[in-house]
Motif scaffolding. Sequence first.
Motif, short mmCIF file in Angstrom:
data_model
loop_
_atom_site.label_atom_id
_atom_site.label_comp_id
_atom_site.label_asym_id
_atom_site.label_seq_id
_atom_site.Cartn_x
_atom_site.Cartn_y
_atom_site.Cartn_z
N VAL A 185 -6.47 5.93 -10.96
CA VAL A 185 -5.42 5.20 -10.26
C VAL A 185 -5.28 5.71 -8.83
O VAL A 185 -5.15 4.93 -7.88
N LYS A 186 -5.33 7.03 -8.68
CA LYS A 186 -5.24 7.60 -7.33
C LYS A 186 -6.41 7.15 -6.46
O LYS A 186 -6.24 6.82 -5.29
N ALA A 205 0.83 -1.21 0.00
CA ALA A 205 0.00 0.00 0.00
C ALA A 205 0.86 1.25 0.00
O ALA A 205 0.57 2.22 -0.72
N ALA A 206 1.93 1.25 0.79
CA ALA A 206 2.83 2.42 0.82
C ALA A 206 3.49 2.63 -0.53
O ALA A 206 3.61 3.77 -1.00
N ALA A 207 3.91 1.55 -1.17
CA ALA A 207 4.52 1.68 -2.50
C ALA A 207 3.52 2.20 -3.52
O ALA A 207 3.86 3.05 -4.35
N PHE A 208 2.29 1.73 -3.45
CA PHE A 208 1.26 2.22 -4.37
C PHE A 208 0.99 3.70 -4.16
O PHE A 208 0.85 4.46 -5.11
N VAL A 209 0.88 4.11 -2.89
CA VAL A 209 0.64 5.53 -2.58
C VAL A 209 1.80 6.37 -3.10
O VAL A 209 1.60 7.43 -3.71
N TRP A 210 3.01 5.90 -2.87
CA TRP A 210 4.19 6.65 -3.34
C TRP A 210 4.19 6.77 -4.86
O TRP A 210 4.45 7.83 -5.41
#
Length: 128
Positions: free
Chosen positions: A100-101, A80-85
Amino acid sequence: MEGMHNRKLFDLLVSWLLAYFVIIGALLLVCVAVTIALMIGASWTVTVAAALLAAAPAVALPFSARAAKWLLLLAYSGLAAAFVWLAFWPQPGAASVPLVKGVVVAFAALLVVRVCLAWRNDRKARQH
């Protein structure tokens, strides 16, 4: 009584053998990850590290379901952190896609809700 003692000894031997193979397998995966990182580059290093993180709960499950749950939580949180980044970090030359966001925010929110519900259910189960 003798059969019971032999069974416990056999179970201990099987556990040690399984642990040995898990350690050897993990070391081989780390060696492959380092080799790929040295040969190809940083992007593949991140990919291999993510694959190792995703495989960690499956490796830990035979030994401890509790540890496997924590590793799975760690893997999903890292994902999840990688996706948010990736979705919100400004990248030159890349267009921002609102869909996507939205999906990334929904995934992170669902993960937080799922973890909160699991902790609440665990506390309720301990009280009863």
